[in-house]
Design an enzyme around this catalytic site. Structure first.
Site, mmCIF file in Angstrom:
data_model
loop_
_atom_site.group_PDB
_atom_site.id
_atom_site.type_symbol
_atom_site.label_atom_id
_atom_site.label_comp_id
_atom_site.label_asym_id
_atom_site.label_seq_id
_atom_site.Cartn_x
_atom_site.Cartn_y
_atom_site.Cartn_z
ATOM 1 N N SER A 146 43.803 22.507 -15.648
ATOM 2 C CA SER A 146 44.618 23.683 -15.318
ATOM 3 C C SER A 146 44.518 24.701 -16.433
ATOM 4 O O SER A 146 44.068 24.377 -17.544
ATOM 5 C CB SER A 146 46.075 23.219 -15.186
ATOM 6 O OG SER A 146 46.977 24.303 -15.182
ATOM 7 N N TYR A 159 54.238 19.732 -16.767
ATOM 8 C CA TYR A 159 52.917 19.920 -16.148
ATOM 9 C C TYR A 159 51.877 20.222 -17.228
ATOM 10 O O TYR A 159 50.772 19.659 -17.230
ATOM 11 C CB TYR A 159 53.048 21.071 -15.150
ATOM 12 C CG TYR A 159 51.822 21.417 -14.352
ATOM 13 C CD1 TYR A 159 51.475 20.674 -13.228
ATOM 14 C CD2 TYR A 159 51.043 22.531 -14.674
ATOM 15 C CE1 TYR A 159 50.363 21.017 -12.454
ATOM 16 C CE2 TYR A 159 49.932 22.880 -13.917
ATOM 17 C CZ TYR A 159 49.594 22.124 -12.805
ATOM 18 O OH TYR A 159 48.502 22.474 -12.043
#
Ligand code: GCO
Length: 262
Positions: A146, A159
């Site tokens: 990510s 996250y």
């Protein structure tokens, strides 16, 4: 050099979390490049719906419902897949969740849940397929990282911790398994228009304009724009590529951002 380098005919790919979004777009790409495709998700019903959506795009898929965090279930299902479909040559660890909550308010239980799916899941999955890959003498593992593998943002601490960890897990898997001719790499998607980003894109959310402004390409990515990187890292074209993260982000990581003057 030939385009055959990117041909996946005769290969079998398992993509986790592929009943929608980026997982689906990458699995479609791998299928269109010739691979036999297996998709995973937790819900049997969503997998069935997805199977029809894949068929509409000309890709036949096998579906297996299981939870990537459940070690026993993963091991059992991987051996079922390898008996019923084919040995897994390509694993895409795509399944992931996000919880957007400030760190001061986040319960440890929620933090653990995100780490479990986004980081421990790829470890469990990769370990379950790597043994067979080693025996067969080749394999490709692609971990979906990510922007948050590199950058922080308010509310996505768990996250980001998981995705930063996944980047390092990628490098460590590459380090340990390269000698077995297994290439382990990652893809770091930038901001893509998916259901995961719908809450920060839609309904006039201020982050929508912020992201467009912050992205040199000036737009949200379309899921299909991720398929090329997946095909590259799944194919012979990447046989000497180990432990890198290919960022597909419209340039976000390359820039300090846009000043309000030219
Ligand atoms: C957010 C986004 C991101 C992404 C993504 C970007 O809230 O900032 O949801 O965390 O989904 O992985 O690369």
């Amino acid at each position: 050099m030939s385009i055959k380098l990117f041909d996946l005919t005769g290969k079998c790919a398992l993509v986790t979390g592929a009943s929608h979004g980026l997982g689906m777009a990458m699995a479609v790409g791998l299928g269109q490049a010739g691979a036999k495709v297996i998709i995973n998700g937790r819900s049997r019903e969503r997998l069935e719906q997805a199977k029809r959506a894949y068929a509409e795009q000309g890709v036949e898929v096998h579906t297996y419902a299981f939870d990537v965090t459940d070690e026993q279930e993963v091991k059992k299902t991987v051996s079922e897949i390898e008996k019923e479909v084919a040995p897994i040559d390509i694993l895409v660890n795509n399944a992931g969740i996000i919880k957007r909550e400030p760190l001061l308010e986040m319960k440890a239980e929620v933090f653990r849940e995100v780490l479990d799916v986004d980081l421990t899941g790829p470890f469990i999955m990769s370990q379950a397929v790597a043994g067979g890959m080693i025996e067969r003498g080749h394999g490709k593992i692609i971990n979906i990282c990510s922007m948050m593998s590199e950058l922080g943002r308010n509310t996505v601490g768990a996250y980001a911790a998981a995705k930063g960890g996944l980047k390092m897990l990628t490098r460590n898997m590459a380090t340990e398994w390269a000698k077995h001719n297994i290439q382990v790499n990652g893809i770091g998607p930038g901001y893509f228009a998916t259901s995961q980003t719908a809450p920060i894109r839609e309904g006039g959310h201020p982050l929508n304009d912020f992201i467009i402004d912050r992205t040199p390409a000036g737009k949200w990515g379309e899921p299909e724009e991720l398929a090329g990187a997946a095909i590259f890292l799944a194919s012979e074209a990447s046989n000497f590529v180990n432990g890198i993260i290919v960022y597909v982000d419209g340039g976000i990581l390359s820039t300090i951002g846009k000043p309000r003057f030219e």
